[in-house]
Design a protein around this motif. Structure first.
Motif, mmCIF file in Angstrom:
data_model
loop_
_atom_site.group_PDB
_atom_site.id
_atom_site.type_symbol
_atom_site.label_atom_id
_atom_site.label_comp_id
_atom_site.label_asym_id
_atom_site.label_seq_id
_atom_site.Cartn_x
_atom_site.Cartn_y
_atom_site.Cartn_z
ATOM 1 N N ASP A 56 70.070 49.387 23.702
ATOM 2 C CA ASP A 56 70.280 49.123 22.280
ATOM 3 C C ASP A 56 71.616 48.424 22.100
ATOM 4 O OD1 ASP A 56 68.013 50.206 20.881
ATOM 5 O OD2 ASP A 56 68.759 52.211 21.337
ATOM 6 N N VAL A 57 71.658 47.539 21.114
ATOM 7 C CA VAL A 57 72.908 46.913 20.685
ATOM 8 C C VAL A 57 73.062 47.263 19.208
ATOM 9 C CG1 VAL A 57 74.204 44.773 20.409
ATOM 10 C CG2 VAL A 57 72.637 45.039 22.343
ATOM 11 N N MET A 58 73.787 48.350 18.956
ATOM 12 C CA MET A 58 74.031 48.801 17.586
ATOM 13 C C MET A 58 75.014 49.954 17.596
ATOM 14 S SD MET A 58 70.532 50.932 16.660
ATOM 15 C CE MET A 58 69.811 49.424 16.124
ATOM 16 N N SER A 59 75.518 50.248 16.443
ATOM 17 C CA SER A 59 76.500 51.315 16.304
ATOM 18 C C SER A 59 75.901 52.658 16.709
ATOM 19 C CB SER A 59 76.983 51.378 14.850
ATOM 20 O OG SER A 59 77.808 52.489 14.663
ATOM 21 N N GLY A 60 76.734 53.492 17.313
ATOM 22 C CA GLY A 60 76.298 54.817 17.730
ATOM 23 C C GLY A 60 76.007 55.764 16.584
ATOM 24 N N ASP A 61 76.452 55.404 15.363
ATOM 25 C CA ASP A 61 76.194 56.292 14.224
ATOM 26 C C ASP A 61 74.828 56.056 13.590
ATOM 27 O OD1 ASP A 61 76.662 53.911 12.895
ATOM 28 O OD2 ASP A 61 78.172 54.720 11.534
ATOM 29 N N LYS A 62 74.090 55.063 14.090
ATOM 30 C CA LYS A 62 72.736 54.798 13.592
ATOM 31 C C LYS A 62 71.763 55.779 14.247
ATOM 32 C CE LYS A 62 74.021 51.094 11.383
ATOM 33 N NZ LYS A 62 74.324 51.164 10.001
ATOM 34 N N VAL A 63 70.917 56.364 13.425
ATOM 35 C CA VAL A 63 69.956 57.337 13.935
ATOM 36 C C VAL A 63 68.746 56.648 14.552
ATOM 37 C CG1 VAL A 63 68.450 59.258 13.317
ATOM 38 C CG2 VAL A 63 70.700 59.071 12.268
ATOM 39 N N GLU A 64 68.251 55.615 13.910
ATOM 40 C CA GLU A 64 67.067 54.896 14.399
ATOM 41 C C GLU A 64 67.483 53.801 15.369
ATOM 42 O OE1 GLU A 64 63.732 55.346 13.972
ATOM 43 O OE2 GLU A 64 64.321 57.236 13.055
ATOM 44 N N ARG A 65 67.249 54.049 16.651
ATOM 45 C CA ARG A 65 67.568 53.069 17.682
ATOM 46 C C ARG A 65 66.308 52.828 18.508
ATOM 47 N NH1 ARG A 65 72.504 56.189 20.156
ATOM 48 N NH2 ARG A 65 73.212 57.084 18.211
ATOM 49 N N LYS A 66 65.870 51.588 18.574
ATOM 50 C CA LYS A 66 64.602 51.243 19.227
ATOM 51 C C LYS A 66 64.556 51.732 20.682
ATOM 52 C CE LYS A 66 61.523 47.432 20.283
ATOM 53 N NZ LYS A 66 61.316 45.987 20.244
ATOM 54 N N GLY A 67 65.583 51.392 21.462
ATOM 55 C CA GLY A 67 65.588 51.788 22.872
ATOM 56 C C GLY A 67 65.548 53.289 23.051
ATOM 57 N N MET A 68 66.342 53.997 22.258
ATOM 58 C CA MET A 68 66.369 55.450 22.360
ATOM 59 C C MET A 68 65.045 56.055 21.906
ATOM 60 S SD MET A 68 69.010 58.246 20.820
ATOM 61 C CE MET A 68 70.291 57.897 22.007
ATOM 62 N N ASN A 69 64.454 55.498 20.862
ATOM 63 C CA ASN A 69 63.160 55.996 20.388
ATOM 64 C C ASN A 69 62.079 55.844 21.453
ATOM 65 O OD1 ASN A 69 64.279 56.734 17.937
ATOM 66 N ND2 ASN A 69 63.583 54.897 16.865
ATOM 67 N N ILE A 70 62.076 54.701 22.143
ATOM 68 C CA ILE A 70 61.099 54.487 23.213
ATOM 69 C C ILE A 70 61.323 55.499 24.338
ATOM 70 C CG2 ILE A 70 60.324 52.866 24.999
ATOM 71 C CD1 ILE A 70 60.976 50.613 22.949
ATOM 72 N N LEU A 71 62.577 55.747 24.680
ATOM 73 C CA LEU A 71 62.898 56.742 25.718
ATOM 74 C C LEU A 71 62.369 58.121 25.316
ATOM 75 C CD1 LEU A 71 64.320 57.810 28.258
ATOM 76 C CD2 LEU A 71 66.443 57.840 26.947
ATOM 77 N N TYR A 72 62.615 58.522 24.061
ATOM 78 C CA TYR A 72 62.125 59.821 23.577
ATOM 79 C C TYR A 72 60.607 59.908 23.673
ATOM 80 C CZ TYR A 72 66.657 61.254 21.660
ATOM 81 O OH TYR A 72 67.967 61.621 21.498
ATOM 82 N N ILE A 73 59.912 58.853 23.291
ATOM 83 C CA ILE A 73 58.448 58.838 23.350
ATOM 84 C C ILE A 73 57.973 59.008 24.782
ATOM 85 C CG2 ILE A 73 56.423 57.349 23.079
ATOM 86 C CD1 ILE A 73 57.875 56.221 20.521
#
Length: 76
Positions: A56-73
């Motif tokens: 992901d390329v975005m601030s760490g304070d954002k809850v919705e992160r595409k890369g992290m969401n895919i990892l969780y799934i």
């Protein structure tokens, strides 16, 4: 004596490597994203893990992160 049809299978552990930088500027300036990718990949290779990178390329304070969401799934 036979093995009674039992097959032993050894599976590698699969690791999800999460990589994130805070901004596109940090990414384009050769920031830590390449370092994180190289370091995470090297760790997995050195320890015999199968792995997949999530980025992901975005601030760490954002809850919705595409890369992290895919990892969780994929963890479920």
């Amino acid at each position: 004596r036979g093995n009674y049809g039992i097959k032993i299978v050894y599976m590698k552990k699969k690791i999800g490597v999460y990589i994130r930088v805070s901004s596109y500027m940090q990414k384009s300036e050769g920031g830590s994203i390449e370092f994180q990718r190289d370091r995470g990949s090297k760790y997995c290779i050195d320890n015999g893990y199968d792995f997949e990178l999530f980025e992901d390329v975005m601030s760490g304070d954002k809850v919705e992160r595409k890369g992290m969401n895919i990892l969780y799934i994929k963890m479920n």
